[in-house]
Design a protein around this motif. Structure first.
Motif, PDB file in Angstrom:
ATOM      1  N   ARG A  16      37.815  -7.791   5.809  1.00 25.25           N
ATOM      2  CA  ARG A  16      37.725  -8.372   4.465  1.00 25.25           C
ATOM      3  C   ARG A  16      38.688  -9.539   4.315  1.00 25.25           C
ATOM      4  O   ARG A  16      38.362 -10.543   3.683  1.00 25.25           O
ATOM      5  CB  ARG A  16      37.995  -7.309   3.398  1.00 25.25           C
ATOM      6  CG  ARG A  16      36.825  -6.396   3.188  1.00 25.25           C
ATOM      7  CD  ARG A  16      37.053  -5.413   2.070  1.00 25.25           C
ATOM      8  NE  ARG A  16      35.856  -4.605   1.887  1.00 25.25           N
ATOM      9  CZ  ARG A  16      35.825  -3.481   1.189  1.00 25.25           C
ATOM     10  NH1 ARG A  16      36.920  -3.029   0.603  1.00 25.25           N
ATOM     11  NH2 ARG A  16      34.700  -2.802   1.070  1.00 25.25           N
ATOM     12  N   GLU A  19      37.013 -12.378   6.067  1.00 26.97           N
ATOM     13  CA  GLU A  19      35.791 -12.833   5.399  1.00 26.97           C
ATOM     14  C   GLU A  19      36.050 -13.697   4.175  1.00 26.97           C
ATOM     15  O   GLU A  19      35.212 -14.518   3.812  1.00 26.97           O
ATOM     16  CB  GLU A  19      34.917 -11.636   5.028  1.00 26.97           C
ATOM     17  CG  GLU A  19      34.304 -10.969   6.246  1.00 26.97           C
ATOM     18  CD  GLU A  19      33.614  -9.647   5.937  1.00 26.97           C
ATOM     19  OE1 GLU A  19      33.693  -9.161   4.788  1.00 26.97           O
ATOM     20  OE2 GLU A  19      33.007  -9.094   6.864  1.00 26.97           O
ATOM     21  N   VAL A  20      37.197 -13.544   3.518  1.00 28.61           N
ATOM     22  CA  VAL A  20      37.477 -14.354   2.328  1.00 28.61           C
ATOM     23  C   VAL A  20      38.032 -15.719   2.686  1.00 28.61           C
ATOM     24  O   VAL A  20      38.134 -16.587   1.829  1.00 28.61           O
ATOM     25  CB  VAL A  20      38.451 -13.649   1.344  1.00 28.61           C
ATOM     26  CG1 VAL A  20      37.862 -12.356   0.836  1.00 28.61           C
ATOM     27  CG2 VAL A  20      39.817 -13.453   1.952  1.00 28.61           C
ATOM     28  N   LYS A  21      38.357 -15.920   3.943  1.00 24.77           N
ATOM     29  CA  LYS A  21      38.917 -17.202   4.374  1.00 24.77           C
ATOM     30  C   LYS A  21      37.830 -18.274   4.390  1.00 24.77           C
ATOM     31  O   LYS A  21      36.664 -18.001   4.593  1.00 24.77           O
ATOM     32  CB  LYS A  21      39.521 -17.089   5.778  1.00 24.77           C
ATOM     33  CG  LYS A  21      40.598 -16.048   5.897  1.00 24.77           C
ATOM     34  CD  LYS A  21      41.923 -16.621   5.591  1.00 24.77           C
ATOM     35  CE  LYS A  21      42.988 -15.547   5.794  1.00 24.77           C
ATOM     36  NZ  LYS A  21      44.278 -15.993   5.401  1.00 24.77           N
ATOM     37  N   GLU A  22      38.243 -19.491   4.186  1.00 26.78           N
ATOM     38  CA  GLU A  22      37.341 -20.630   4.275  1.00 26.78           C
ATOM     39  C   GLU A  22      38.019 -21.695   5.113  1.00 26.78           C
ATOM     40  O   GLU A  22      39.225 -21.644   5.347  1.00 26.78           O
ATOM     41  CB  GLU A  22      36.991 -21.170   2.898  1.00 26.78           C
ATOM     42  CG  GLU A  22      38.199 -21.663   2.133  1.00 26.78           C
ATOM     43  CD  GLU A  22      37.853 -22.169   0.754  1.00 26.78           C
ATOM     44  OE1 GLU A  22      38.387 -23.225   0.387  1.00 26.78           O
ATOM     45  OE2 GLU A  22      37.070 -21.529   0.051  1.00 26.78           O
ATOM     46  N   THR A  39      47.081 -21.115  -2.851  1.00 31.09           N
ATOM     47  CA  THR A  39      45.657 -21.043  -2.494  1.00 31.09           C
ATOM     48  C   THR A  39      45.425 -21.231  -1.004  1.00 31.09           C
ATOM     49  O   THR A  39      44.368 -20.878  -0.499  1.00 31.09           O
ATOM     50  CB  THR A  39      44.822 -22.087  -3.262  1.00 31.09           C
ATOM     51  OG1 THR A  39      45.354 -23.387  -2.995  1.00 31.09           O
ATOM     52  CG2 THR A  39      44.822 -21.799  -4.746  1.00 31.09           C
ATOM     53  N   LEU A  42      44.055 -18.473   1.473  1.00 28.55           N
ATOM     54  CA  LEU A  42      42.631 -18.204   1.635  1.00 28.55           C
ATOM     55  C   LEU A  42      41.961 -19.210   2.567  1.00 28.55           C
ATOM     56  O   LEU A  42      40.755 -19.209   2.708  1.00 28.55           O
ATOM     57  CB  LEU A  42      41.929 -18.231   0.269  1.00 28.55           C
ATOM     58  CG  LEU A  42      42.375 -17.150  -0.704  1.00 28.55           C
ATOM     59  CD1 LEU A  42      41.651 -17.313  -2.037  1.00 28.55           C
ATOM     60  CD2 LEU A  42      42.141 -15.782  -0.130  1.00 28.55           C
ATOM     61  N   ASN A 111      29.543 -10.316   6.080  1.00 26.66           N
ATOM     62  CA  ASN A 111      29.808  -9.087   5.320  1.00 26.66           C
ATOM     63  C   ASN A 111      29.936  -7.858   6.201  1.00 26.66           C
ATOM     64  O   ASN A 111      29.552  -6.753   5.806  1.00 26.66           O
ATOM     65  CB  ASN A 111      28.740  -8.861   4.251  1.00 26.66           C
ATOM     66  CG  ASN A 111      28.692  -9.982   3.256  1.00 26.66           C
ATOM     67  OD1 ASN A 111      29.726 -10.496   2.838  1.00 26.66           O
ATOM     68  ND2 ASN A 111      27.498 -10.394   2.894  1.00 26.66           N
ATOM     69  N   ALA A 132      36.668  -3.451  -3.978  1.00 23.25           N
ATOM     70  CA  ALA A 132      36.554  -4.890  -3.702  1.00 23.25           C
ATOM     71  C   ALA A 132      36.162  -5.643  -4.937  1.00 23.25           C
ATOM     72  O   ALA A 132      35.646  -5.180  -5.867  1.00 23.25           O
ATOM     73  CB  ALA A 132      35.520  -5.117  -2.605  1.00 23.25           C
TER      74      ALA A 132
END
Length: 132
Positions: A16, A19-22, A39, A42, A111, A132
């Motif tokens: 998780r 997965e939230v990383k960009e 920020t 992330l 996911n 979540a």
């Protein structure tokens, strides 16, 4: 299942976080974390060890545990039903034997964390996860 529920839970939590990383949205900003409200946590970067931690955790598993992990994905995604657990594990072992790495498959599956949790739920296992 040969893999401990706590191990799957830890992998879910780390997935998780991955997965939230960009990707970098402003690589030249030069700002510090306090100014930008932190920020950048992330954003994936070269000093981010989260993905490597997932790879390391999966790499430390034995063959049976990696097969179970992949089988949970297949059951969670609906490729196989909970009643087909043995088939899911056999399929996962086949994938591993032809060079499909569990870490690559998990990190490449959108996911994956939710699918692992869903797979556990389909088997009647409730992991101790924060909402979540």
């Amino acid at each position: 299942m040969d893999i401990a529920v706590d191990t799957v839970t830890e992998i879910i939590l780390r997935l998780r976080a991955v997965e939230v990383k960009e990707g970098p949205t402003d690589p030249d900003s030069g700002s510090n974390a306090i100014d930008d409200g932190a920020t950048d946590i992330l954003t994936s970067g070269t000093d981010d060890a989260t993905e490597e931690e997932v790879r390391s955790m999966i790499g430390a598993l034995n063959d049976d545990e990696r097969a179970d992990l992949l089988a949970l994905i297949y059951v969670g995604r609906g490729d196989m039903e909970a009643e087909e657990w043995g088939d899911a594990v056999r399929f996962a072992r086949e994938r591993e034997s032809v060079g499909e790495g569990a870490a690559r498959e998990l990190l490449g599956t959108p996911n994956a964390a939710d699918l692992l949790a869903e797979g556990m739920a389909n088997l009647g296992i409730t992991p101790d996860l924060p909402q979540a």
